[in-house]
Design an enzyme around this catalytic site. Structure first.
Site, PDB file in Angstrom:
ATOM      1  N   SER A  29      32.380  21.042  33.681  1.00  0.00           N
ATOM      2  CA  SER A  29      33.302  21.846  34.491  1.00  0.00           C
ATOM      3  C   SER A  29      33.398  23.273  33.970  1.00  0.00           C
ATOM      4  O   SER A  29      33.371  24.240  34.744  1.00  0.00           O
ATOM      5  CB  SER A  29      34.693  21.207  34.481  1.00  0.00           C
ATOM      6  OG  SER A  29      34.650  19.915  35.010  1.00  0.00           O
ATOM      7  N   ARG A  33      31.725  26.851  35.671  1.00  0.00           N
ATOM      8  CA  ARG A  33      32.621  27.979  35.934  1.00  0.00           C
ATOM      9  C   ARG A  33      32.167  29.214  35.157  1.00  0.00           C
ATOM     10  O   ARG A  33      32.200  30.335  35.676  1.00  0.00           O
ATOM     11  CB  ARG A  33      34.058  27.592  35.558  1.00  0.00           C
ATOM     12  CG  ARG A  33      34.731  26.704  36.602  1.00  0.00           C
ATOM     13  CD  ARG A  33      35.965  26.005  36.047  1.00  0.00           C
ATOM     14  NE  ARG A  33      36.696  25.270  37.083  1.00  0.00           N
ATOM     15  CZ  ARG A  33      36.323  24.093  37.566  1.00  0.00           C
ATOM     16  NH1 ARG A  33      35.227  23.515  37.100  1.00  0.00           N
ATOM     17  NH2 ARG A  33      37.041  23.487  38.508  1.00  0.00           N
ATOM     18  N   ASP A 337      38.277  11.191  36.937  1.00  0.00           N
ATOM     19  CA  ASP A 337      36.926  10.871  36.467  1.00  0.00           C
ATOM     20  C   ASP A 337      36.936   9.717  35.476  1.00  0.00           C
ATOM     21  O   ASP A 337      35.896   9.083  35.239  1.00  0.00           O
ATOM     22  CB  ASP A 337      36.282  12.091  35.806  1.00  0.00           C
ATOM     23  CG  ASP A 337      35.682  13.060  36.808  1.00  0.00           C
ATOM     24  OD1 ASP A 337      35.582  12.690  37.994  1.00  0.00           O
ATOM     25  OD2 ASP A 337      35.321  14.183  36.420  1.00  0.00           O
TER      26      ASP A 337
END
Length: 457
Positions: A29, A33, A337
């Site tokens: 993640s 980004r 998750d």
């Protein structure tokens, strides 16, 4: 011995209580980004601790296709990107986003708001995943699309953007007359994925007049949005959250190139903590700390509630398993998750575990709720499926060395990694298609193999 092939991975339980000491790759993640922010910054950014996986490679290759200079040093886990602010080097190319949800959503917003003309293609799996709310929001902001097959799904063409969007209503005109700032508004539903909101916020620098995103759905899970907001600030962009459901990117924002260190992937670390929990062992994952910005750090608190002990050591968080694990009732919307991981742990608890708030995971790489229930039932474990979650009842796993059970993974990396956890305690677990883990953690089963070769005292 454990056999690791491209088609199956045969698990073998630990022979004694494990003392796991591992490092995990960088966060997917945060890596994705950081790649986006470095491209949208002006000048050279150096990213350290980068995750190299199928998903992140797709993102890197897409940036190269768009004309960005991207220098990759996989051995050093480092990437250098020369960003060009809100000017994308190439304004008319075809970009492939594979099965990477973050790359697909972030690149779509980036290219749509840039005003260029682009063709976006994906894997069949990504073509089935939700995109409509993001694409409708981008339409509100003036972008025009042409769809090759199904509307609001990959593949599609971005056909440029109108010069202006929205309109100044009476209230806005009064604000302008009084000298107060006014931001245009776009409505967005993130019930299917918070990545839609992150995509608009991260790419908000293209909208020089600023704008507000007004959420219209019911989802309250925004842990990943908080990561986006923090990283935007780290790269010099000002924004603010006006209320629970209103976010604003301020006018005339830019990103500043910088050196940036990426945190280890807490999602990947959780599997090793789960192995220690069900085997009454210990697990230390290096550089994982309680102050992590990643939402999955909450999973460790769940293990603590089930009976485990947590300690912040100098090297990272140390988990010690308990003699008995207790069932739990938990809402996991903000760290969904780990739904599969908790399901694997719940098999060995002393009472049922109920998980709620995760209905959106039905539309991720697979229908994860249905997948969990199907595979646990294959192992003889009773489950009750709900639209928004499931309940797992502890029981004896019906697998053995003589009668192995092959776990279908649905080409879903998290199904493969989570169900491998069960195989560290009971014999006869075979993971089908283990290499689907390349999506986020390509050497996961190599690390497992090394652990099983160790003799724990």
């Amino acid at each position: 011995m454990i056999t690791n092939t491209d088609s199956t991975f045969k698990m073998k339980p630990f022979e004694s209580q494990p003392n796991i000491d591992v490092s995990v790759p960088g966060s997917k993640s945060i890596t994705n980004r950081a790649l986006l922010l470095a491209a949208l910054a002006e000048g050279k950014s150096v990213l350290k601790g980068v995750l190299f996986s199928d998903d992140s490679r797709v993102f890197m290759e897409a940036l190269q296709t768009l004309g960005y200079p991207v220098d990759m040093d996989e051995k050093k886990e480092e990437i250098t990107i020369i960003g060009q602010g809100s000017q994308i080097p190439k304004s008319n190319v075809s970009v492939y986003v594979g099965s990477a949800g973050t790359a697909a959503r972030f690149l779509t917003a980036m290219l749509a708001l840039s005003g260029g003309t682009y063709e976006l293609k994906s894997s069949e799996q990504m073509a089935r995943r939700p995109m409509r709310p993001l694409l409708e929001a981008l339409e509100q902001m003036g972008t025009q699309f042409e769809y090759e097959n199904e509307p609001y799904a990959f593949p599609f063409k971005i056909c440029g953007r109108k010069q202006s969007w929205g309109r100044a209503d009476c209230e806005a005109e009064k604000l302008a007359e009084s000298g107060k700032a006014y931001s245009r508004k776009v409505e967005l539903n993130i019930d299917a994925s918070s990545q839609f909101l992150s995509a608009l916020l991260l790419c908000g620098i293209f909208e020089k007049e600023g704008f507000q995103v007004v959420l219209t759905g019911k989802r309250d899970a925004k842990a990943y949005v908080k990561i986006s907001m923090k990283m935007m600030a780290d790269f010099g962009c000002k924004m603010r959250q006006l209320s629970e459901n209103v976010y604003e990117v301020l006018p005339e924002q830019t990103y500043t190139a910088r050196e940036y260190r990426i945190e280890p992937d807490v999602s990947g670390a959780c599997y090793f903590y789960a192995m220690a929990a069900i085997n009454k062992g210990k697990a230390l994952v290096h550089h994982v700390n309680f102050d992590s910005v990643q939402g999955d750090i909450q999973f460790l608190k769940v293990l603590e509630q089930m009976g485990c002990t947590l300690t912040q050591a100098e090297q990272g968080i140390l988990l010690e398993g308990a003699d008995r694990l207790h069932g739990i009732d938990v809402r996991m919307s903000d760290f969904s998750d780990q739904t599969m991981t908790l399901a694997a742990v719940a098999v060995f608890a002393d009472s049922p575990t109920r998980i709620t708030g995760v209905g959106h995971i039905r539309k991720q790489e697979s229908d994860r709720i249905r997948g969990i229930v199907t595979e646990l039932k294959r192992l003889g474990i009773r489950c009750e499926e709900e639209e928004d979650g499931l309940t797992i009842y502890p029981g004896r796993v019906l697998a053995s060395k003589e009668h192995p059970v092959v776990i279908e993974t649905y080409d879903d990396h998290r199904m493969a990694m989570a169900f491998a956890v069960i195989g560290t305690r009971v014999s006869g677990i075979v993971i089908d298609n283990p290499m689907c883990c390349r999506k986020t953690f390509e050497n996961y089963f190599e690390i497992l193999s090394a652990l099983f070769l160790r003799k724990f005292s």
